[in-house]
Design a protein around this motif. Sequence first.
Motif, PDB file in Angstrom:
ATOM      1  N   TRP A  95      60.448  42.057  39.286  1.00 44.43           N
ATOM      2  CA  TRP A  95      58.419  42.495  40.332  1.00 44.43           C
ATOM      3  C   TRP A  95      58.597  41.195  41.088  1.00 44.43           C
ATOM      4  N   HIS A  96      59.228  40.100  41.565  1.00 43.29           N
ATOM      5  CA  HIS A  96      59.631  39.405  42.301  1.00 43.29           C
ATOM      6  C   HIS A  96      59.767  40.310  43.180  1.00 43.29           C
ATOM      7  N   HIS A  97      60.740  41.197  44.008  1.00 44.55           N
ATOM      8  CA  HIS A  97      60.931  42.239  44.798  1.00 44.55           C
ATOM      9  C   HIS A  97      60.036  42.763  45.106  1.00 44.55           C
ATOM     10  N   VAL A  98      59.587  42.975  44.060  1.00 42.60           N
ATOM     11  CA  VAL A  98      57.976  44.247  44.574  1.00 42.60           C
ATOM     12  C   VAL A  98      56.932  43.592  44.876  1.00 42.60           C
ATOM     13  N   LEU A  99      56.094  42.380  44.368  1.00 40.47           N
ATOM     14  CA  LEU A  99      55.136  41.808  44.721  1.00 40.47           C
ATOM     15  C   LEU A  99      55.576  40.369  45.603  1.00 40.47           C
ATOM     16  N   PRO A 100      56.211  40.036  46.001  1.00 39.32           N
ATOM     17  CA  PRO A 100      56.135  38.844  47.167  1.00 39.32           C
ATOM     18  C   PRO A 100      55.196  38.510  47.628  1.00 39.32           C
ATOM     19  N   GLY A 101      53.869  39.191  47.637  1.00 42.58           N
ATOM     20  CA  GLY A 101      53.113  37.772  47.563  1.00 42.58           C
ATOM     21  C   GLY A 101      51.930  37.689  46.349  1.00 42.58           C
ATOM     22  N   ARG A 102      53.102  38.197  45.421  1.00 35.97           N
ATOM     23  CA  ARG A 102      51.813  37.742  44.216  1.00 35.97           C
ATOM     24  C   ARG A 102      52.599  36.889  43.085  1.00 35.97           C
ATOM     25  N   ILE A 260      50.994  33.580  53.626  1.00 34.77           N
ATOM     26  CA  ILE A 260      51.934  33.732  53.059  1.00 34.77           C
ATOM     27  C   ILE A 260      52.616  34.616  52.556  1.00 34.77           C
ATOM     28  N   SER A 261      51.130  34.594  51.778  1.00 35.65           N
ATOM     29  CA  SER A 261      51.099  36.071  50.791  1.00 35.65           C
ATOM     30  C   SER A 261      51.780  37.915  52.097  1.00 35.65           C
ATOM     31  N   ALA A 262      50.991  37.300  52.801  1.00 40.96           N
ATOM     32  CA  ALA A 262      51.100  39.073  53.926  1.00 40.96           C
ATOM     33  C   ALA A 262      52.379  38.671  54.513  1.00 40.96           C
ATOM     34  N   ALA A 263      52.493  37.435  54.637  1.00 40.54           N
ATOM     35  CA  ALA A 263      53.945  37.512  55.661  1.00 40.54           C
ATOM     36  C   ALA A 263      54.949  37.531  54.635  1.00 40.54           C
ATOM     37  N   TYR A 264      55.021  37.104  53.201  1.00 43.13           N
ATOM     38  CA  TYR A 264      56.174  38.220  52.547  1.00 43.13           C
ATOM     39  C   TYR A 264      56.385  38.949  51.790  1.00 43.13           C
TER      40      TYR A 264
END
Length: 380
Positions: A95-102, A260-264
């Motif tokens: 899920w971190h791969h799909v939602l790296p900003g969350r 940071i969230s947008a960048a990831y």
Amino acid sequence: MSSKVEGRTVAEDSLQAAVAGGEPSSGSPRQRLLKALLSRPLAWRVEVPACAALLAGVAFLVYRPHVGQGGFYSDDWANASDYRYEGWRMAVNLWHHVLPGRPGLAALLPLPYALFGHNAQAHLAMAVCLGALTSLCFYVFLRALTLEPIHAASIAILALIFPWSEAARLWPTASLNNLAVCAYLLGTVVALHGLQFRGKRAVLTHGAALALYLFSLVTYEVAGCAIALSVVVYRVRTSLRHAATRWAADLVLVVAVLSISAAYTSNVRHVGSLSQRIHDIPAFSRQGLSIFASSFLPRALDSATSERVALVVLGAMIAYAVVVARDPTRESLRRWLRVLAIAALGVAAAACTSSQASHSRPLATRPSSWRSSWSPRSEE
């Protein structure tokens, strides 16, 4: 009875008459109940458990059929598959791969499956409980803004059962986003409480509020603009000069975390630029007004023409209220107009934050371990 007595409205006077049933003595139980329903200070030990019980009862009556007869939907199956076949750590990594900003949400998604397995009823009950918890936090938030208990409780109940909130009440995966809203609401309550302090205690209290804001943003960024506009809420409790110092810290946190969230996130899907967001404002405004107008119409009458008529009527009512509120004896009406303005600003802020999904393209390809077709019966 006059329409304005010590800042109370006609409705509040009517409530007093209904509860009191005449002119009771100042210490009678009915008079004490009325005083409690219209009091301003928040009585934590009494109000919070009472409101929690009320919301739990309403949630049980409204959502019990779905909890008993509903099931998994869409991402629920994928999450169950990830946890069943890959375990906690790999599920979080997926899920971190799909939602790296969350990252907060990525860590939370496998948790229900660790607790409840593939028992759909337990997951649906959790979703309803999270909805009730969000409404309870909303009640505390409204009370911290000095709304009377009867008004705050009514608004909290409406938020719980509002039909358009079904995704966050009936869908277990989406219900986890409620935790971001809870964190924002509680963070604001803590920040408001801390405005009375100075020195080290003020720093520690607002630090706790910032920690809750941070958890909200890394779980789901819907409260980003609301946090950035927190000075409007702080101004209810203190001077603009005093509120500005806390607001500055809030702004630094929001800008840093969302950047940071947008960048990831841009590594896995398109993130709209500032110019694209500005370009979206007219479309979002039209759609937002359409949704707002639809909330006042029965489904059978919901059309573009009906929405325009509803907006005209609502606009006329608000304009009339603004004119009437110029009367110095209508302080209560002016207060509710301020509440309406702050609420409208909050809704607009949430809509602005959600616009970051615009101009999006499909998510990056998920690793091959995605097993969305798994079901409890697949091994039978």
